[in-house]
Structure formats: C-alpha cells, structure tokens
Design an enzyme around this catalytic site. Structure first.
Site, mmCIF file in Angstrom:
data_model
loop_
_atom_site.group_PDB
_atom_site.id
_atom_site.type_symbol
_atom_site.label_atom_id
_atom_site.label_comp_id
_atom_site.label_asym_id
_atom_site.label_seq_id
_atom_site.Cartn_x
_atom_site.Cartn_y
_atom_site.Cartn_z
ATOM 1 C CE LYS A 136 41.317 6.483 45.385
ATOM 2 N NZ LYS A 136 40.852 7.862 45.368
ATOM 3 C CE LYS A 337 42.275 7.716 49.031
ATOM 4 N NZ LYS A 337 41.704 8.575 50.046
ATOM 5 C CB CYS A 431 60.281 45.069 66.893
ATOM 6 S SG CYS A 431 61.316 43.585 66.973
ATOM 7 C CB CYS A 434 64.321 45.532 69.546
ATOM 8 S SG CYS A 434 63.709 46.187 67.975
ATOM 9 C CB CYS A 456 66.432 43.945 66.126
ATOM 10 S SG CYS A 456 65.011 42.838 66.374
#
Length: 725
Positions: A136, A337, A431, A434, A456
């Site tokens: 289709k 579909k 951040c 941290c 971190c």
C-alpha cells in the site's frame, strides 16, 4: 451461545430487536469526532498539511464507526464513514467528474481482523478466491483518462465523484506515458481509466529535502506531502523539477478490454507502457497472504517508496462484481495497516540526561503511546540547537516517529493544535547531578558537557552501565539499576574497582540482596557467603554478578577498549585497533599517525585516544583492571596469528547461525583481515545467511552478491574465497 450473551428480553421468533438508543454523551462524542475527522480530512486532502498522523486519524475513524454501529441513528449520509476524502478541496484547479466513482479502501489493523474479512469474502463467494496482494503506497491517488490511447485528463480522487484537474502537472511525470503503446494483440480501448498513486521515491525525497534545508527553506514532513504539494503547483515547470513517479493499481471504465483477472489488467497496463508495481503477487490461501505481509513488513524501508500496509484484493474480476461495494469502498479489497511508525502524543516536559562522556542531552517526556509495536514515553532531542530547529515547545502535541530504528524520535510539533499555553524549553547552565557549570568542549560544538568527568555521579553511573553492555564486557547482572545501586551504597566510587567487588561488598547493596528467612537467620539453612548481614543475604542476582565479572575478565581486547568509554571509540574502531596492535600497551604507545592509519579509525579517533591516555585517573582504571586479571592483550600476540584469509573482503552476516553469535561472527571476520559490514551493497563480497534472514538476504539476491550458508562461511574463514571454488 453463552448465557452472558442472552439479552434480558428475548424477542419473539422472527422479531428484530430494537437498536440501542444513543445517549447525550454518545451524541456529544459523535459530533466531536465528526468535527475532528472533517478538520483532519480538510487539512490532509485540501491543504496537503496534515494535523494528525495516520495512526491518530485511523483511531478516530475506528471509534466513529464503532459508535455508529452501536447506535445506527447517529449514522447519516454525510458522515465521514459514508464518504471518501474531504469533499471539496481548497484549490485553484478545475473540477473533473470521474466517469466511474473512485472508491477508497476499508482498513483493518490486526491479522485477526484480516482473517475475518478473508473468511467473510470466501463465504460470500462460496469458494476461496486467488488473492492479489500488493504493498500500500503512501502517495496521492490519481485517475488517468486515455482516449484512443492519448492522455486527456489526470485528476485527484477528490470526493470520489469529482476531483481536481492536474493534467498539466501530471504530464511532467516521466512514469506517466502521454500515449499508450498499442499492439495488434492488445489494442487500446476508446476510453480507459488507469488509477494509481503518485509518489516521491524515498531516495529522491531525502535528497530533495536536503536541498531545501541547504537553501534555508521549509522541508516537507514526508514523501506523501511532497508528492501532493508537487502535483498542486500552479506552475507545471515546478512540478517538472521534482522527481515524482507513479504506480497503477486499479482500473475504472475500460470498454473493450478483454481481461478476467486484475493481475491480467496489470500485465496489459505494463504492455501499454503504464507503470505497474514490482511488489505484487497472486497467492493461494491465508498462509501465503500472511507470509507476504511479514516479508514486506521486514522490507518496508528498502522499497522505492513509502508504504504503510498491504492491500489484499480478490483477483477475479467477475467475483469483484459479485461482491460489489459500499458507498465508499469495494467489498472485494481491504487494506491491512502495519503498526504505526508515526503517532501523535503530548509533550509534557523536556528534561536532560548526562551521558558517560559528559554530553548533556535534552529528551522529551510524553504521554505514553504505542508506536511500531512498543510503548514509548521518552525520546531524545539531541541538543538545544535541535530543539530550536524542530520548533518544539513544552505542552505541544508532537509527531513521534520510530521508522526503521529502535530509537524513537520527535519529528516536530503539530502547530495547528497549539493552545497558547505551551512554553519554551530553556537548557540548564549547570549539571543537574553534580552542579558543575556546563560548557561546550570546543567553541564550535553544538553539544554542551559536564566537565566533572571523574566525579559526576551521572557520568560514572553511565560509564559503569556502558562497561557492562553487550558490546563491552557483557555483564548481564549489571544493568542501569545495578550500577546506580553500587554507587549509592558506596561500594564503588569509580569503575576502577569494578573487578575487585566481592560478596562482602555486594551484601551491603540492597539491589543485590534479599531478606533472609527465619531459618537462614537461625543458622538452620545454609546461605551464600558471607552469610547473613543485617538481616539480608546475597541474592541470586548478586551471585550472578560475581560469576559474570569472573567471566568478563577474559573478554577480548576490543571489548575492553569499548568498556573504557573513550569518546568516539565504538565496537568497529575497537576491533580494528585490537586486530592491528594486539595489546592495550601497544595502542597506548602508538603515534597519532599510526593510530589514524588504522582502517576505520582516522584522525578524530586517534586524537581522542591519545587525549584519553594522558589523564592520570584513566590510566589508574587500566592498571586496576589489569591487576584484577582483566585481559589487556589478545592471545594472537603471543601465539600464532590467524591466517589473513579475508584481507580486503567485505562480508555481511544476517540471520541466526548455529555456532556463531553476531559478535563472534564479526570477530572471526575482523581477526582474519576482513570487514564486517552491517548492510548489503554492490561493494559487498559475500553475504552469510542464517535462519530467519530478512531483507538483507533479499538485497543480496537483488544485487547479485554471493550468498553463503554457515558451512560455506566456515570454509571462507579457513581457506578464503579460493576454498569455495
């Protein structure tokens, strides 16, 4: 019939039960759905600027049909369920009346629904027909009229009775013949209507959009919009500059055409010079139809054009006449579909994630929605520049896509659905984990990063998780939750001590323990070392982590390289480096030129490697892992090297092999000097096909590339191409 299906009042024999009456809430919802569907149709058909994805539109139509089936009084002749398209389009083009009504198709969204339709059709005919299956196309429906073989009119479908005259624009499309090629055996009727779909080929669409973007112009949302917009240009020369194409898949008036099957019509079209899809088959039985759907579901992104499903038709024309049609669709055809790959959902927030190399990535948090077979509630937005480019605001209704990829993507906002309550996203300056000030690594970078790489918490958590991934150490018991739990409990403060973890460490981590039973606490039942600690014992997952870590120590060098989270160094570069240098120490000692000269590495990765090795705490990780027994050199550096039987060869492995995993197959190729590629092209030397191989195997046949089974792969590894002759 089950007792719960029996109505409270059983009608007298022969009586028809009264239909249920719609309440105020049903009438309100029906009116709301009619308004939404009509607005969506007008935007789609009239303006070529859809405000809803196909999935959202389909869902509303299904709900509308269900309401009208439950409460027939709501169904009126002007309901969207009884009409095709959007009525009168907004257009400067003249109206054209179709000689024969140009119907649409009914849709089904599950294989069960398809099976039910096929059963009903078979029962109505009294025998199972031959099914014509075709993909289709997601394009624009067009009707071509030929008089005595010459193209006289091209029109859009419109409301199925009257369309728009787009003849001048259609004449610019190379796939549409101006005159049909008649033969003595196949003369052209005095009038014939060929119906089909005009589309923008995918490759051409991508190139066209890239050109628009370079010129600073607005890009098209999808190939269907591009095709529709191109056909509705007032100046045909504009249409001519756009590489449109067409496929014919139906016929209207055709007096004098002697054919008994639709598939015969297709072959006649082909002989006359009309374009016919290469993707159709005539099939017997439901199993063959399901196989067709599955095959093209795998290949849907490898075709010439976009598709959103498969159309199943009765091939016999006489049977089509017996089955007839409703007011809007034939009863002899149905469209299955595929699960939607583009859906609408509400963007509730934009948050940021800090990755293993410090990159800060905004991502959208959305109302959960099902797309391409899975439920999605988050999607990456890459960086602040991308958020601005897409024009996305918090609170927007957005288009979400998962096309050919497992990673969902926010395509953009549905601007027409804004309420004014939406807000702009502001990228954080520090951040979120941290507190370090965020900044780009270089002035020209679009990305910003957290510079606190060593400490971190977010970066450390992501590095641990990445080290355990399948492409690195493959530590199954160390997922994202496990990595976070180890850090939270304080048993790790960086990845250096990962391989020093003991049972005494893990029993302090709630994630890797469970509550001890009374018998275990009383000593009546044996428990894993170190025993009961604070009422808890090591769980099966905790024991598994220790086993996984022990096994991970012997992983090959390329996996160790990936696990170090060196920027830009992924599995491909890591394999190439390991194959050339053989040990981590040799890689560290290599010059930038030697590193860059390695196939698949280059100057950027070489510079990243050298910069990584210059950091003290990075070297401490290597030293700690080596001391814990992690393999830092491949065995081939001390034993005989593998014969380079695949030097210069590009090999693709697809499907499941019995004696090779995907990674071990790649390793076998690379360690013998070959290149393990992920896609098939004309440059591919061999394609190894295992069980369940899909579109790559088809592509190999299409391009004429040599195909091997697993036994042939083993011969190739051992003896090279000459061993196959």
């Amino acid at each position: 019939m089950s007792t719960d299906a029996v109505p409270d009042i059983v009608p007298a024999e022969g009586a028809v039960p009264e239909p249920a009456q719609a309440g105020p809430e049903h009438k309100r919802r029906h009116a709301e759905l009619v308004g939404l569907v009509e607005d969506a149709q007008q935007a789609y058909y009239g303006h070529d600027a859809p405000v809803l994805t196909d999935a959202a539109y389909d869902a509303m139509m299904v709900e509308l049909e269900r309401l009208e089936n439950d409460f027939p009084e709501l169904r009126t002749p002007d309901s969207p369920t009884q009409r095709v398209g959007a009525g009168q389009a907004i257009s400067d083009f003249a109206p054209v009346e179709h000689p024969q009504q140009m119907l649409s198709l009914d849709d089904v969204f599950s294989l069960d629904e398809l099976g039910e339709w096929m059963s009903r059709t078979t029962a109505a005919l009294g025998h199972e027909p031959t099914w014509l299956c075709e993909v289709k196309i997601d394009g624009l429906a067009v009707d071509l009229q030929y008089a005595d073989g010459s193209l006289t009119t091209a029109a859009t479908r419109g409301d199925s009775y009257v369309g728009e005259d787009i003849t001048s624009n259609a004449r610019t499309i190379g796939a549409i013949p101006q005159r049909l090629t008649a033969t003595e055996a196949l003369p052209v009727p005095a009038l014939v209507e060929a119906r089909g779909e005009v589309f923008f080929p995918v490759e051409d669409f991508n190139a066209f959009n890239a050109e628009l973007e370079r010129a600073g112009k607005q890009v098209f949302a999808n190939p269907r919009n591009a095709a529709a917009g191109s056909l509705r240009q007032k100046d045909p020369s504009v249409t001519a500059r756009r590489p449109l194409s067409m496929v014919c898949h139906g016929i209207g008036v055709h007096a004098g055409l002697d054919a008994t099957r639709l598939s015969e019509v297709y072959e006649v079209f082909r002989a006359w010079g009309l374009p016919v899809s290469p993707y159709y088959e005539c099939l017997e039985g439901a199993e063959a139809v399901l196989d067709f759907i599955a095959r093209f579901g795998e290949r849907r992104h490898d075709l010439l054009h976009e598709i959103d499903g498969v159309v199943v038709k009765v091939d016999d024309l006489a049977s089509q006449d017996v089955l007839g049609a409703t007011s809007r669709a034939p009863r002899w055809a149905i469209a299955y579909k595929y699960p939607p790959e583009e859906v609408n959902t509400r963007l509730r927030a934009i948050e940021v994630n800090v990755g293993r190399t410090g990159r800060v990535t905004p991502f959208g948090v959305m109302d959960p929605v099902r797309v391409a077979g899975s439920t999605v509630s988050m999607a990456t937005l890459h960086n602040a520049s991308e958020v601005r480019r897409k024009g996305v605001l918090v609170g927007d209704m957005v288009i979400l896509r998962k096309a050919g990829d497992v990673i969902p993507e926010i395509v953009g906002p549905v601007v027409e659905m804004r309420t004014g309550a939406e807000t702009e996203f502001v990228m954080p300056t520090h951040c979120p984990e941290c507190g370090a000030e965020l900044r780009p690594e270089q002035e020209s970078d679009k990305d910003i990063r957290c510079p606190n790489q060593q400490h971190c918490p977010a970066q450390l958590r992501e590095r641990l998780f990445a080290a355990a991934s399948r492409s690195a150490f493959d530590i199954e018991a160390l997922g994202e939750e496990g990595a976070a739990a180890l850090l939270r409990a304080g048993v790790l403060d960086n990845e250096a001590r990962l391989f020093d973890l003991t049972a005494d460490d893990l029993v302090r981590v709630e994630f890797y323990t469970r509550a001890a039973t009374k018998k275990e606490i009383a000593g009546e039942k044996q428990v894993p070392a170190p025993g009961v600690v604070d009422g808890r014992v090591l769980s099966a997952v905790g024991t598994k982590l220790l086993t996984n870590l022990d096994k991970a120590r012997s992983q090959p060098l390329w996996r160790v390289l990936v696990a170090l989270s060196i920027r830009h160094v992924g599995p491909t570069a890591a394999r190439a480096l390991a194959a050339r240098f053989g040990s981590l120490e040799a890689i560290r000692a290599a010059s930038a030129e030697e590193l860059a000269d390695t196939d698949g590495v280059g100057a950027v990765i070489a510079a990243s490697l050298q910069a990584w090795f210059e950091v003290d705490w990075h070297r401490q990780i290597i030293d700690a892992w080596a001391a814990a027994g992690v393999r830092m050199a491949d065995e081939t550096t001390t034993g005989p090297a593998l014969d380079q039987t695949l030097t210069g060869l590009t090999i693709v492995v697809t499907g499941t092999l019995e004696d090779f995993t995907r990674d071990s197959a790649k390793e076998a190729i690379v360690s013998r000097g070959g290149k393990a590629a992920g896609s098939v092209s004309r440059k591919t030397d061999f394609v190894v096909v295992g069980a369940g191989a899909g579109s790559k195997a088809d592509k190999a046949v299409e391009l004429g590339r040599p195909v091997l089974d697993e036994a042939g792969f083993r011969v190739l590894l051992e003896k090279g191409p000459q061993g196959l002759s």
